[in-house]
Design a protein around this motif. Structure first.
Motif, PDB file in Angstrom:
ATOM      1  N   MET A 142      -1.804   2.463   4.040  1.00  0.00           N
ATOM      2  CA  MET A 142      -1.544   2.323   5.554  1.00  0.00           C
ATOM      3  C   MET A 142      -0.252   3.187   5.646  1.00  0.00           C
ATOM      4  O   MET A 142       0.106   3.814   6.597  1.00  0.00           O
ATOM      5  CB  MET A 142      -1.579   0.834   6.220  1.00  0.00           C
ATOM      6  N   SER A 143       0.868   3.006   4.877  1.00  0.00           N
ATOM      7  CA  SER A 143       2.006   3.758   4.726  1.00  0.00           C
ATOM      8  C   SER A 143       2.376   3.696   3.351  1.00  0.00           C
ATOM      9  O   SER A 143       2.139   2.967   2.225  1.00  0.00           O
ATOM     10  CB  SER A 143       2.928   2.939   5.439  1.00  0.00           C
ATOM     11  N   ALA A 168      -4.218   0.624  14.774  1.00  0.00           N
ATOM     12  CA  ALA A 168      -4.691  -0.574  14.898  1.00  0.00           C
ATOM     13  C   ALA A 168      -4.172  -1.806  13.963  1.00  0.00           C
ATOM     14  O   ALA A 168      -3.842  -2.941  14.232  1.00  0.00           O
ATOM     15  CB  ALA A 168      -6.438  -0.814  14.381  1.00  0.00           C
ATOM     16  N   ALA A 169      -3.535  -1.464  12.722  1.00  0.00           N
ATOM     17  CA  ALA A 169      -2.880  -2.393  11.850  1.00  0.00           C
ATOM     18  C   ALA A 169      -1.542  -2.552  12.499  1.00  0.00           C
ATOM     19  O   ALA A 169      -0.838  -3.695  12.190  1.00  0.00           O
ATOM     20  CB  ALA A 169      -2.783  -1.582  10.509  1.00  0.00           C
ATOM     21  N   MET A 170      -1.182  -1.498  13.235  1.00  0.00           N
ATOM     22  CA  MET A 170       0.303  -1.673  13.697  1.00  0.00           C
ATOM     23  C   MET A 170       0.390  -2.362  14.943  1.00  0.00           C
ATOM     24  O   MET A 170       1.404  -2.807  15.626  1.00  0.00           O
ATOM     25  CB  MET A 170       1.122  -0.408  13.728  1.00  0.00           C
ATOM     26  N   ALA A 171      -0.730  -2.486  15.626  1.00  0.00           N
ATOM     27  CA  ALA A 171      -0.850  -3.106  17.215  1.00  0.00           C
ATOM     28  C   ALA A 171      -0.371  -4.717  17.023  1.00  0.00           C
ATOM     29  O   ALA A 171      -0.656  -5.306  16.248  1.00  0.00           O
ATOM     30  CB  ALA A 171      -2.141  -3.037  17.587  1.00  0.00           C
ATOM     31  N   PRO A 221      -7.263   6.832  -0.388  1.00  0.00           N
ATOM     32  CA  PRO A 221      -7.116   7.743   0.610  1.00  0.00           C
ATOM     33  C   PRO A 221      -6.294   7.026   1.766  1.00  0.00           C
ATOM     34  O   PRO A 221      -6.125   5.972   1.782  1.00  0.00           O
ATOM     35  CB  PRO A 221      -8.718   7.698   0.981  1.00  0.00           C
ATOM     36  N   VAL A 222      -5.571   7.956   2.377  1.00  0.00           N
ATOM     37  CA  VAL A 222      -4.529   7.541   3.295  1.00  0.00           C
ATOM     38  C   VAL A 222      -5.584   7.346   4.636  1.00  0.00           C
ATOM     39  O   VAL A 222      -6.504   7.787   5.260  1.00  0.00           O
ATOM     40  CB  VAL A 222      -3.668   8.842   3.832  1.00  0.00           C
ATOM     41  N   ALA A 223      -5.104   6.135   5.196  1.00  0.00           N
ATOM     42  CA  ALA A 223      -6.007   5.697   6.660  1.00  0.00           C
ATOM     43  C   ALA A 223      -5.618   6.657   7.587  1.00  0.00           C
ATOM     44  O   ALA A 223      -4.863   7.374   7.954  1.00  0.00           O
ATOM     45  CB  ALA A 223      -5.412   4.181   6.985  1.00  0.00           C
TER      46      ALA A 223
END
Length: 97
Positions: A53-54, A75-78, A66-68
Motif C-alpha cells: 500500500m505504501s 479505499a485503504a486510506m478512506a 505488487p504495488v496496490a
C-alpha cells in the motif's frame, strides 16, 4: 493502534489463534478456535500479504510485492465512511444477546 478482532461466524463469539505456522514470508497458516465453549468451532485460516500500500522506510531489496492500484490505496486510506465495521457490529450484537 487497532487490533483485529476475529469473530466466530456461527455464534459471534471471540475467536483465538491456537497455533500458526509460516509457510512463506508473505503467508501464515493459523488454526483458530471459538472461545465460546458451547460452540467450540475450529478452523484453518490463511493470512496473506498481497499488495504494497505504501513503501517501507527501511526497504529490504529482497521483498517484492505488487504495488496496490490507486483504487485500492484510496479505499485503504478512506477514513470518512458511514459504513460500520462488520466484525465490530457482530461483536456488539453478540454481547447484547
Amino acid at each position: 493502534m487497532s487490533t483485529y478482532k476475529l469473530v466466530c461466524p456461527h455464534c459471534h463469539g471471540r475467536m483465538r489463534i491456537r497455533t500458526s505456522e509460516g509457510k512463506h514470508i508473505f503467508l501464515r497458516i493459523a488454526y483458530l478456535q471459538c472461545q465460546n465453549e458451547a460452540c467450540g468451532w475450529t478452523v484453518r485460516a490463511e493470512f496473506e500479504m498481497t499488495h504494497e500500500m505504501s513503501p517501507s522506510g527501511m526497504a529490504n531489496p529482497a521483498i517484492k510485492l505488487p504495488v496496490a492500484d490507486v483504487a485500492q490505496r484510496r479505499a485503504a486510506m478512506a477514513t470518512d465512511t458511514d459504513q460500520p465495521d462488520l466484525l465490530d457490529q457482530l461483536e456488539v450484537e453478540a454481547t447484547s444477546i
